[in-house]
Scaffold this motif. Structure first.
Motif, PDB file in Angstrom:
ATOM      1  N   GLY A 206       1.020  -0.804   0.139  1.00  0.00           N
ATOM      2  CA  GLY A 206      -0.184   0.137   0.004  1.00  0.00           C
ATOM      3  C   GLY A 206       0.745   1.326   0.329  1.00  0.00           C
ATOM      4  N   TYR A 207       1.951   1.083   1.299  1.00  0.00           N
ATOM      5  CA  TYR A 207       2.867   2.143   0.795  1.00  0.00           C
ATOM      6  C   TYR A 207       3.044   2.770  -0.308  1.00  0.00           C
ATOM      7  N   LEU A 208       3.967   1.620  -0.984  1.00  0.00           N
ATOM      8  CA  LEU A 208       4.780   1.847  -2.089  1.00  0.00           C
ATOM      9  C   LEU A 208       3.668   2.137  -3.309  1.00  0.00           C
ATOM     10  N   HIS A 209       2.223   1.406  -2.993  1.00  0.00           N
ATOM     11  CA  HIS A 209       1.635   2.077  -4.180  1.00  0.00           C
ATOM     12  C   HIS A 209       0.510   3.628  -3.918  1.00  0.00           C
ATOM     13  N   ALA A 267      15.456  -9.711  -1.378  1.00  0.00           N
ATOM     14  CA  ALA A 267      14.964 -10.183  -0.716  1.00  0.00           C
ATOM     15  C   ALA A 267      15.826 -10.236   0.805  1.00  0.00           C
ATOM     16  N   GLY A 268      15.559  -9.759   1.957  1.00  0.00           N
ATOM     17  CA  GLY A 268      16.084  -9.686   2.933  1.00  0.00           C
ATOM     18  C   GLY A 268      17.068  -9.102   4.068  1.00  0.00           C
ATOM     19  N   ASP A 269      16.981  -8.011   2.719  1.00  0.00           N
ATOM     20  CA  ASP A 269      18.415  -7.181   2.788  1.00  0.00           C
ATOM     21  C   ASP A 269      18.032  -5.529   1.958  1.00  0.00           C
ATOM     22  N   PRO A 270      17.528  -4.731   3.196  1.00  0.00           N
ATOM     23  CA  PRO A 270      17.698  -3.647   3.064  1.00  0.00           C
ATOM     24  C   PRO A 270      17.985  -3.000   2.635  1.00  0.00           C
ATOM     25  N   GLY A 271      19.108  -3.390   2.864  1.00  0.00           N
ATOM     26  CA  GLY A 271      21.026  -1.586   2.599  1.00  0.00           C
ATOM     27  C   GLY A 271      20.902  -2.259   1.431  1.00  0.00           C
ATOM     28  N   ALA A 272      20.938  -3.907   0.569  1.00  0.00           N
ATOM     29  CA  ALA A 272      21.550  -3.851  -0.816  1.00  0.00           C
ATOM     30  C   ALA A 272      20.212  -3.337  -1.803  1.00  0.00           C
ATOM     31  N   SER A 273      18.648  -2.486  -1.035  1.00  0.00           N
ATOM     32  CA  SER A 273      18.018  -2.634  -2.317  1.00  0.00           C
ATOM     33  C   SER A 273      17.556  -1.397  -2.438  1.00  0.00           C
ATOM     34  N   ALA A 274      17.371  -0.996  -3.725  1.00  0.00           N
ATOM     35  CA  ALA A 274      17.671   0.773  -3.910  1.00  0.00           C
ATOM     36  C   ALA A 274      16.570   0.998  -3.679  1.00  0.00           C
ATOM     37  N   ILE A 275      15.330   0.489  -4.072  1.00  0.00           N
ATOM     38  CA  ILE A 275      13.551   1.281  -3.401  1.00  0.00           C
ATOM     39  C   ILE A 275      14.419   1.916  -2.068  1.00  0.00           C
ATOM     40  N   TYR A 276      14.949   1.238  -0.988  1.00  0.00           N
ATOM     41  CA  TYR A 276      15.239   1.151   0.407  1.00  0.00           C
ATOM     42  C   TYR A 276      16.117   2.294   0.297  1.00  0.00           C
ATOM     43  N   GLN A 287      17.500  10.877  -4.516  1.00  0.00           N
ATOM     44  CA  GLN A 287      15.625  10.869  -4.136  1.00  0.00           C
ATOM     45  C   GLN A 287      14.646  10.318  -4.330  1.00  0.00           C
ATOM     46  N   MET A 288      14.164   9.480  -4.198  1.00  0.00           N
ATOM     47  CA  MET A 288      12.802   9.348  -4.403  1.00  0.00           C
ATOM     48  C   MET A 288      11.334   9.578  -2.935  1.00  0.00           C
ATOM     49  N   PRO A 289      10.665   9.989  -3.588  1.00  0.00           N
ATOM     50  CA  PRO A 289       9.802  10.216  -4.583  1.00  0.00           C
ATOM     51  C   PRO A 289      11.027  11.553  -4.657  1.00  0.00           C
ATOM     52  N   PRO A 290      11.595  12.632  -6.424  1.00  0.00           N
ATOM     53  CA  PRO A 290      12.320  12.840  -6.349  1.00  0.00           C
ATOM     54  C   PRO A 290      11.534  14.302  -6.504  1.00  0.00           C
ATOM     55  N   VAL A 291       9.813  14.597  -6.096  1.00  0.00           N
ATOM     56  CA  VAL A 291       9.706  16.087  -5.621  1.00  0.00           C
ATOM     57  C   VAL A 291       8.540  15.902  -4.658  1.00  0.00           C
ATOM     58  N   ALA A 292       8.071  17.054  -3.840  1.00  0.00           N
ATOM     59  CA  ALA A 292       6.742  16.568  -3.161  1.00  0.00           C
ATOM     60  C   ALA A 292       6.990  16.498  -1.757  1.00  0.00           C
ATOM     61  N   SER A 293       8.605  16.052  -1.502  1.00  0.00           N
ATOM     62  CA  SER A 293       9.117  15.948  -0.006  1.00  0.00           C
ATOM     63  C   SER A 293      10.696  16.555   0.272  1.00  0.00           C
ATOM     64  N   LYS A 294      11.051  16.744   1.355  1.00  0.00           N
ATOM     65  CA  LYS A 294      12.032  17.847   1.297  1.00  0.00           C
ATOM     66  C   LYS A 294      12.458  16.780   3.472  1.00  0.00           C
ATOM     67  N   SER A 295      11.756  15.986   3.229  1.00  0.00           N
ATOM     68  CA  SER A 295      11.740  15.257   4.682  1.00  0.00           C
ATOM     69  C   SER A 295      11.678  13.986   4.723  1.00  0.00           C
ATOM     70  N   VAL A 296      12.839  13.240   5.577  1.00  0.00           N
ATOM     71  CA  VAL A 296      12.887  11.277   5.144  1.00  0.00           C
ATOM     72  C   VAL A 296      10.760  10.560   5.525  1.00  0.00           C
ATOM     73  N   ASP A 297      10.543  10.142   5.205  1.00  0.00           N
ATOM     74  CA  ASP A 297       9.476   8.739   5.905  1.00  0.00           C
ATOM     75  C   ASP A 297      10.130   8.260   6.760  1.00  0.00           C
ATOM     76  N   ALA A 302      10.391   1.895   7.831  1.00  0.00           N
ATOM     77  CA  ALA A 302      10.625   1.202   8.707  1.00  0.00           C
ATOM     78  C   ALA A 302       9.137  -0.049   8.031  1.00  0.00           C
ATOM     79  N   ILE A 303       8.477   0.779   7.408  1.00  0.00           N
ATOM     80  CA  ILE A 303       7.134  -0.437   6.643  1.00  0.00           C
ATOM     81  C   ILE A 303       8.165  -1.303   5.688  1.00  0.00           C
ATOM     82  N   ILE A 304       8.890  -0.752   5.305  1.00  0.00           N
ATOM     83  CA  ILE A 304       9.126  -1.383   4.083  1.00  0.00           C
ATOM     84  C   ILE A 304      11.226  -1.966   3.798  1.00  0.00           C
ATOM     85  N   ARG A 305      11.308  -1.698   5.806  1.00  0.00           N
ATOM     86  CA  ARG A 305      12.421  -2.421   5.996  1.00  0.00           C
ATOM     87  C   ARG A 305      11.909  -3.822   6.150  1.00  0.00           C
ATOM     88  N   ALA A 306      10.794  -4.106   7.726  1.00  0.00           N
ATOM     89  CA  ALA A 306      10.341  -5.074   7.433  1.00  0.00           C
ATOM     90  C   ALA A 306       9.701  -5.751   6.677  1.00  0.00           C
TER      91      ALA A 306
END
Length: 312
Positions: A206-209, A267-276, A287-297, A302-306
């Motif tokens: 849902g977050y990625l969506h 799988a199993g490795d957030p640090g090696a994942s480009a999305i994370y 930065q992703m998303p490239p616009v509309a945000s100046k601070s990290v969520d 935590a949701i994506i890492r888990a």
């Protein structure tokens, strides 16, 4: 004879009070023809609080839902999205469908005055640090960059990214999918929506969506540079069918090669994942998303890492 509360004009009004959102803007009384809604999955907006409303023209309020993943809104529809930070009203954004064409949409932002009694049409280039806060009012091209009709891609044909079957299929909203169906606002009856996976997986997809899939999707308005689809179609009732599992999990990066990340989702490795990794970046090309945000969520991270840590 039927008469709509608000008429489509040749241009957007200069004042928010003239858009039809309020019957009394000073008292913040919403017009009776306007409906409040809340998406199931929330877009990260640097901690801003948001309220959303939709106006469907009374004479033709039926949404074409023949494509249940991309609703086609009737001409005259207006969508409003209000932003506040620490209780201070900053802006209200407006999307209006003014014609039947796929790109017949207007985008505007209204900046609230200090007294919070009126908001005026923001300049096309937007406003940096509105009312001295970190919040930026986007430029008109940035609106198109997320919602569609931007020359480099991005968005969905519906233009209303948080207003659709997937996003309204829950009880914590006044105008829900069931309310829309029962009220005759949908041209077709929606199917029962089944979200696959456990709660961790559903939260991640849902977050990625909502944070990524609005640009990274397979629609005609999706980004053409990368064949990654993070939009969650309601027909995808098994994890293997979802765009995230088909185009991100276990897939190597195509364009992005920074910081030795090995794949889109490893799988199993957030640090090696480009999305994370890219979710952690701000103020640079990663930065992703490239616009509309100046601070990290951090909660989103935590949701994506888990989720990634639980993948096998």
């Amino acid at each position: 004879p039927c008469a709509n509360s608000f008429q489509v004009s040749d241009a957007l009004p200069a004042l928010l009070s003239e858009t039809g959102l309020y019957s009394d803007i000073a008292q913040k009384t919403i017009h009776s023809a306007v409906k409040s809604f809340k998406p199931r999955f929330q877009l990260w907006s640097d901690g801003a609080d948001k309220n959303r409303w939709v106006y469907l023209p009374e004479c033709d309020p039926v949404i074409d839902t023949s494509n249940m993943n991309d609703w086609s809104l009737p001409v005259g529809t207006r969508l409003f999205k209000e932003f506040s930070l620490d209780g201070v009203l900053l802006e209200t954004r407006l999307i209006e469908r003014f014609g039947p064409g796929p790109r017949d949409f207007r985008y505007a932002s209204y900046a609230w005055n200090e007294q919070e009694l009126e908001a005026t049409l923001a300049p096309p280039e937007g406003v940096q640090n509105a009312k001295g806060t970190p919040h930026d009012i986007p430029s008109e091209p940035q609106c198109r960059q997320c919602h569609g009709s931007y020359e480099y891609g991005g968005g969905r044909p519906s233009r209303a990214l948080g207003f659709g079957a997937m996003q309204l299929d829950h009880d914590d909203t006044d105008f829900s999918l069931s309310v829309a169906a029962a009220g005759g606002f949908l041209s077709t009856q929606p199917p029962q929506i089944v979200l696959p996976g456990d709660s961790t997986t559903q939260a991640a997809l849902g977050y990625l969506h909502v944070n990524c899939g609005v640009c990274h999707n397979g629609s005609v308005d999706g980004l053409p540079q990368a064949n990654m689809n993070l939009w969650w179609d309601i027909e995808q009732t098994s994890l293997a069918d979802t765009g995230a599992f088909q185009t991100a999990v276990g897939q190597s990066t195509q364009i992005f090669k920074d910081q030795h990340v090995q794949g889109r989702v490893v799988a199993g490795d957030p640090g090696a994942s480009a999305i994370y990794y890219r979710m952690q970046q701000r103020g640079n090309n990663a930065q992703m998303p490239p616009v509309a945000s100046k601070s990290v969520d951090t909660e989103g991270l935590a949701i994506i890492r888990a989720w990634i840590e639980g993948l096998q």
